[in-house]
Write a protein that holds these residues in place. Structure first.
Motif, mmCIF file in Angstrom:
data_model
loop_
_atom_site.group_PDB
_atom_site.id
_atom_site.type_symbol
_atom_site.label_atom_id
_atom_site.label_comp_id
_atom_site.label_asym_id
_atom_site.label_seq_id
_atom_site.Cartn_x
_atom_site.Cartn_y
_atom_site.Cartn_z
ATOM 1 N N VAL A 1 20.780 -26.815 7.677
ATOM 2 C CA VAL A 1 20.858 -27.829 6.631
ATOM 3 C C VAL A 1 19.448 -28.352 6.393
ATOM 4 O O VAL A 1 18.766 -28.766 7.334
ATOM 5 N N ASN A 2 18.985 -28.272 5.168
ATOM 6 C CA ASN A 2 17.627 -28.728 4.826
ATOM 7 C C ASN A 2 16.567 -28.055 5.696
ATOM 8 O O ASN A 2 15.566 -28.678 6.070
ATOM 9 N N GLY A 3 16.797 -26.799 6.055
ATOM 10 C CA GLY A 3 15.815 -26.043 6.814
ATOM 11 C C GLY A 3 15.881 -26.223 8.315
ATOM 12 O O GLY A 3 15.076 -25.630 9.029
ATOM 13 N N PHE A 4 16.821 -27.021 8.801
ATOM 14 C CA PHE A 4 16.926 -27.269 10.228
ATOM 15 C C PHE A 4 18.208 -26.660 10.794
ATOM 16 O O PHE A 4 19.280 -26.782 10.202
ATOM 17 N N HIS A 5 18.093 -26.038 11.964
ATOM 18 C CA HIS A 5 19.240 -25.436 12.634
ATOM 19 C C HIS A 5 20.213 -26.517 13.084
ATOM 20 O O HIS A 5 19.824 -27.508 13.693
ATOM 21 N N ARG A 6 21.500 -26.326 12.791
ATOM 22 C CA ARG A 6 22.531 -27.273 13.192
ATOM 23 C C ARG A 6 23.551 -26.659 14.142
ATOM 24 O O ARG A 6 23.982 -27.302 15.084
ATOM 25 N N CYS A 7 23.964 -25.415 13.875
ATOM 26 C CA CYS A 7 25.009 -24.766 14.659
ATOM 27 C C CYS A 7 24.784 -23.263 14.670
ATOM 28 O O CYS A 7 23.990 -22.734 13.886
ATOM 29 N N GLY A 8 25.518 -22.609 15.541
ATOM 30 C CA GLY A 8 25.540 -21.164 15.552
ATOM 31 C C GLY A 8 26.767 -20.645 14.827
ATOM 32 O O GLY A 8 27.664 -21.408 14.453
ATOM 33 N N GLY A 9 26.822 -19.337 14.644
ATOM 34 C CA GLY A 9 27.968 -18.711 14.002
ATOM 35 C C GLY A 9 27.937 -17.213 14.254
ATOM 36 O O GLY A 9 26.975 -16.685 14.814
ATOM 37 N N VAL A 10 28.996 -16.539 13.824
ATOM 38 C CA VAL A 10 29.138 -15.102 14.050
ATOM 39 C C VAL A 10 29.543 -14.422 12.746
ATOM 40 O O VAL A 10 30.521 -14.836 12.108
ATOM 41 N N LEU A 11 28.827 -13.395 12.358
ATOM 42 C CA LEU A 11 29.185 -12.618 11.179
ATOM 43 C C LEU A 11 30.339 -11.685 11.549
ATOM 44 O O LEU A 11 30.174 -10.775 12.363
ATOM 45 N N ILE A 12 31.518 -11.923 10.971
ATOM 46 C CA ILE A 12 32.683 -11.106 11.314
ATOM 47 C C ILE A 12 33.092 -10.171 10.168
ATOM 48 O O ILE A 12 33.911 -9.279 10.361
ATOM 49 N N ARG A 13 32.553 -10.396 9.001
ATOM 50 C CA ARG A 13 32.676 -9.491 7.871
ATOM 51 C C ARG A 13 31.444 -9.721 7.029
ATOM 52 O O ARG A 13 30.803 -10.766 7.151
ATOM 53 N N LYS A 14 31.077 -8.800 6.196
ATOM 54 C CA LYS A 14 29.799 -8.952 5.494
ATOM 55 C C LYS A 14 29.760 -10.148 4.554
ATOM 56 O O LYS A 14 28.680 -10.542 4.100
ATOM 57 N N LYS B 1 32.885 -22.004 33.914
ATOM 58 C CA LYS B 1 32.073 -22.618 34.968
ATOM 59 C C LYS B 1 30.603 -22.409 34.650
ATOM 60 O O LYS B 1 30.210 -21.405 34.083
ATOM 61 N N HIS B 2 29.798 -23.368 35.066
ATOM 62 C CA HIS B 2 28.352 -23.253 34.872
ATOM 63 C C HIS B 2 27.686 -24.162 35.888
ATOM 64 O O HIS B 2 28.335 -24.907 36.617
ATOM 65 N N ASP B 3 26.369 -24.099 35.956
ATOM 66 C CA ASP B 3 25.633 -25.019 36.826
ATOM 67 C C ASP B 3 24.472 -25.604 36.051
ATOM 68 O O ASP B 3 24.304 -25.332 34.848
ATOM 69 N N GLN B 4 23.667 -26.417 36.691
ATOM 70 C CA GLN B 4 22.579 -27.088 35.989
ATOM 71 C C GLN B 4 21.406 -26.166 35.683
ATOM 72 O O GLN B 4 20.440 -26.582 35.061
ATOM 73 N N LYS B 5 21.490 -24.925 36.093
ATOM 74 C CA LYS B 5 20.421 -23.983 35.791
ATOM 75 C C LYS B 5 20.511 -23.449 34.367
ATOM 76 O O LYS B 5 19.545 -22.913 33.848
ATOM 77 N N GLY B 6 21.690 -23.557 33.761
ATOM 78 C CA GLY B 6 21.785 -23.016 32.417
ATOM 79 C C GLY B 6 23.156 -23.181 31.804
ATOM 80 O O GLY B 6 24.103 -23.587 32.459
ATOM 81 N N GLY B 7 23.255 -22.857 30.529
ATOM 82 C CA GLY B 7 24.507 -22.935 29.814
ATOM 83 C C GLY B 7 24.309 -23.397 28.389
ATOM 84 O O GLY B 7 23.204 -23.742 27.978
ATOM 85 N N CYS B 8 25.409 -23.400 27.613
ATOM 86 C CA CYS B 8 25.304 -23.846 26.227
ATOM 87 C C CYS B 8 25.073 -25.351 26.177
ATOM 88 O O CYS B 8 25.433 -26.084 27.089
ATOM 89 N N CYS B 9 24.454 -25.801 25.105
ATOM 90 C CA CYS B 9 24.098 -27.215 24.997
ATOM 91 C C CYS B 9 24.139 -27.623 23.530
ATOM 92 O O CYS B 9 24.602 -26.882 22.667
ATOM 93 N N TRP B 10 23.636 -28.819 23.225
ATOM 94 C CA TRP B 10 23.634 -29.348 21.868
ATOM 95 C C TRP B 10 22.904 -28.376 20.942
ATOM 96 O O TRP B 10 21.781 -27.968 21.195
ATOM 97 N N GLY B 11 23.546 -28.029 19.837
ATOM 98 C CA GLY B 11 22.973 -27.081 18.881
ATOM 99 C C GLY B 11 23.553 -25.687 18.998
ATOM 100 O O GLY B 11 23.313 -24.847 18.137
#
Length: 271
Positions: free
Chosen positions: A57-70, A208-218
């Motif tokens: 949005v306005n040139g800034f990354h907000r979320c991820g997504g997946v292309l499932i059809r063209k 399950k995850h630990d503090q070494k890594g994982g998904c986060c804001w964005g």
């Protein structure tokens, strides 16, 4: 909620008297994305995940997504914003790479029963203004099969995104380049014990995850890939610390919504 005048906070829901849930999404006040996304993990091999989309949005990354059809991208319903641009074929989203395709969203299809209070049915399809050009940088990720058993606990899965790079509260330190890490699926009863009514076994997966890594804001809306199959869409985590190992990360279970996805892509529903 203004995108221009101030930092927006993630949508929250009350978790009894002591806890709240925030979607894994970050609005930040910096003029560019910085940092090394995924907390911990590693930088993905450029274009190795050619199905990944950066929703901006306005040139800034907000979320991820997946292309499932063209012409369709799958993401989370809480990632809905006006005038959204989908960036495909990207590795470094701070640059105008020749591999990138930038396509506006023609229509938003959030699930008609999406509940922004408890994030049930947190899934959305984005109809692109025109078809993506499929090539070695931009590819479609197939949907899971209709008839599928639940993933067993301790299945190793991969997540990827351009989200926050440090654990803790929302600090705005986002990634220029796509990063990835692994998490293990958790028993449903464990997730239910921790998240109570906010975890719905039929339509959610937790890891399950630990503090070494994982998904986060964005990283919201990005894929959970297990055994090379699309299984989930990043939904929510502990709002105070996205890497808090006490609270599993939660994903929308994709195969629970296959009939709805097919109807939308076939033009059989307006919702």
């Amino acid at each position: 909620m203004s995108l221009d005048s101030q930092c927006s906070t993630c949508t929250s829901i009350a978790m009894y008297a002591y806890h709240a849930v925030f979607v894994l999404q970050l609005f930040f006040c910096f003029t560019e994305a910085t940092g090394s996304s995924i907390v911990g993990g590693k930088v993905s091999e450029p274009h190795s995940k050619a199905y990944m989309a950066s929703l901006q949005v306005n040139g800034f990354h907000r979320c991820g997504g997946v292309l499932i059809r063209k012409d369709f991208v799958l993401t989370a319903a809480h990632c809905k914003y006006e005038k959204m641009t989908v960036i495909l074929g990207a590795h470094n989203i701070s640059q105008r790479e020749k591999s990138q395709q930038r396509i506006e969203v023609a229509k938003f299809h959030p699930h008609p029963r999406y509940n922004d209070k408890n994030f049930s049915n947190d899934i959305m399809l984005l109809k692109l203004q025109h078809n993506a050009q499929l090539n070695k940088y931009v590819k479609v990720l197939e949907l899971p099969k209709k008839k599928k058993k639940n993933l067993p606990a301790n299945t190793i899965c991969t997540i990827a995104g351009w989200g926050q790079t440090v654990s803790g509260s929302r600090m705005g330190l986002m990634s220029d380049v796509l990063k990835e890490t692994t998490e293990k699926t958790q028993f449903n009863f464990e997730c239910k014990h921790i998240w109570k009514d906010y975890f719905q076994t039929e339509v959610m997966i937790c890891t399950k995850h630990d503090q070494k890594g994982g998904c986060c804001w964005g990283d919201s809306g990005g894929p959970l890939i297990c055994k090379k199959k699309l299984e989930g869409i990043v939904a929510y985590a502990d709002p105070q610390n996205c890497s808090n190992p006490r609270y599993p990360h939660v994903f929308t279970k994709v195969h629970s919504f296959l009939p709805w996805i097919e109807k939308v892509m076939q033009g059989k529903t307006t919702a």
